[in-house]
Write a protein that holds these residues in place. Structure first.
Motif, PDB file in Angstrom:
ATOM      1  N   ARG A  81      61.624  37.327  43.113  1.00  0.00           N
ATOM      2  CA  ARG A  81      60.278  37.735  42.703  1.00  0.00           C
ATOM      3  C   ARG A  81      59.647  38.621  43.778  1.00  0.00           C
ATOM      4  O   ARG A  81      59.014  39.633  43.475  1.00  0.00           O
ATOM      5  CB  ARG A  81      59.416  36.502  42.455  1.00  0.00           C
ATOM      6  CG  ARG A  81      58.061  36.825  41.867  1.00  0.00           C
ATOM      7  CD  ARG A  81      57.276  35.597  41.548  1.00  0.00           C
ATOM      8  NE  ARG A  81      57.973  34.839  40.514  1.00  0.00           N
ATOM      9  CZ  ARG A  81      57.864  33.544  40.366  1.00  0.00           C
ATOM     10  NH1 ARG A  81      57.107  32.838  41.176  1.00  0.00           N
ATOM     11  NH2 ARG A  81      58.508  32.921  39.407  1.00  0.00           N
ATOM     12  N   ASP A 105      63.978  32.978  41.213  1.00  0.00           N
ATOM     13  CA  ASP A 105      63.603  32.361  42.476  1.00  0.00           C
ATOM     14  C   ASP A 105      62.577  33.230  43.209  1.00  0.00           C
ATOM     15  O   ASP A 105      62.367  34.385  42.880  1.00  0.00           O
ATOM     16  CB  ASP A 105      64.838  32.070  43.344  1.00  0.00           C
ATOM     17  CG  ASP A 105      65.642  33.310  43.683  1.00  0.00           C
ATOM     18  OD1 ASP A 105      65.075  34.220  44.307  1.00  0.00           O
ATOM     19  OD2 ASP A 105      66.833  33.356  43.336  1.00  0.00           O
ATOM     20  N   TYR A 106      61.954  32.662  44.204  1.00  0.00           N
ATOM     21  CA  TYR A 106      60.870  33.350  44.894  1.00  0.00           C
ATOM     22  C   TYR A 106      61.333  34.603  45.624  1.00  0.00           C
ATOM     23  O   TYR A 106      60.610  35.581  45.699  1.00  0.00           O
ATOM     24  CB  TYR A 106      60.161  32.403  45.868  1.00  0.00           C
ATOM     25  CG  TYR A 106      59.273  31.425  45.152  1.00  0.00           C
ATOM     26  CD1 TYR A 106      58.092  31.838  44.548  1.00  0.00           C
ATOM     27  CD2 TYR A 106      59.621  30.092  45.041  1.00  0.00           C
ATOM     28  CE1 TYR A 106      57.285  30.955  43.873  1.00  0.00           C
ATOM     29  CE2 TYR A 106      58.811  29.196  44.364  1.00  0.00           C
ATOM     30  CZ  TYR A 106      57.641  29.634  43.788  1.00  0.00           C
ATOM     31  OH  TYR A 106      56.855  28.761  43.108  1.00  0.00           O
TER      32      TYR A 106
END
Length: 173
Positions: free
Chosen positions: A86, A82-83
């Motif tokens: 990241r 998921d962002y």
């Protein structure tokens, strides 16, 4: 006076954008953590069902049993990071050290792939010559990992004397 109003509006607009970015990061962290915990719970429950299935990376069949049937079985999965993870990993890269967000991603992918393989041959007596292959799928615009694919394969054996490990254990809801 008008320039002061424009300046204040521009500054307020920037603050609102920052607040939205922080809110989306917090929402992403919360939702991502909840989904990851649910996936781990599902994995643990399904792994318990295969606790009696012998699985090994050995290439040689134990001579205590006569093999009636052998079959190549495989399972694969693609899991994306998921962002928020990241973003956290990109910050961690600045200082060095283990990227825990990618470690959990690989762990979940490896375990899920193994379970999918075992579910395809749930009535076999043994899995041998187990192999695990991984590959990364980048998001294209830079070197960050977008997703990881894990493929697990092994040889499923059915013995002629049918001294099986038993069927997968069914757990209550």
């Amino acid at each position: 006076m008008r320039t002061c109003l424009r300046h204040c509006r521009a500054r307020n607009l920037k603050l609102i954008q920052i607040y939205f970015a922080i809110a989306f990061l917090i929402i992403g962290l919360t939702v991502g953590t909840i989904l990851e915990r649910l996936h781990y719970r599902s994995i643990r429950k399904r792994e318990h069902g295969f606790i009696t299935l012998p699985t090994t990376s050995l290439k040689v069949v134990p001579e205590v049993h006569h093999v009636q049937h052998a079959e190549l079985v495989m399972g694969s999965v693609v899991i994306s990071v998921d962002y928020f993870k990241r973003f956290a990993a990109s910050l961690k890269k600045l200082f060095g050290g283990e990227l825990h967000s990618y470690s959990s991603l690989l762990d979940r992918a490896r375990r899920e792939s193994m379970l999918r393989m075992k579910e395809k041959c749930a009535d076999c007596d043994m899995l041998m010559n187990l192999r695990v292959e991984t590959s990364t799928i980048s998001n294209g615009n830079n070197s960050n990992i977008g997703s990881v694919e894990v493929m697990t394969y092994a040889t499923a054996l059915w013995y002629s004397d049918r001294s099986r490990h038993g069927h997968p254990v069914e757990l209550e809801g």
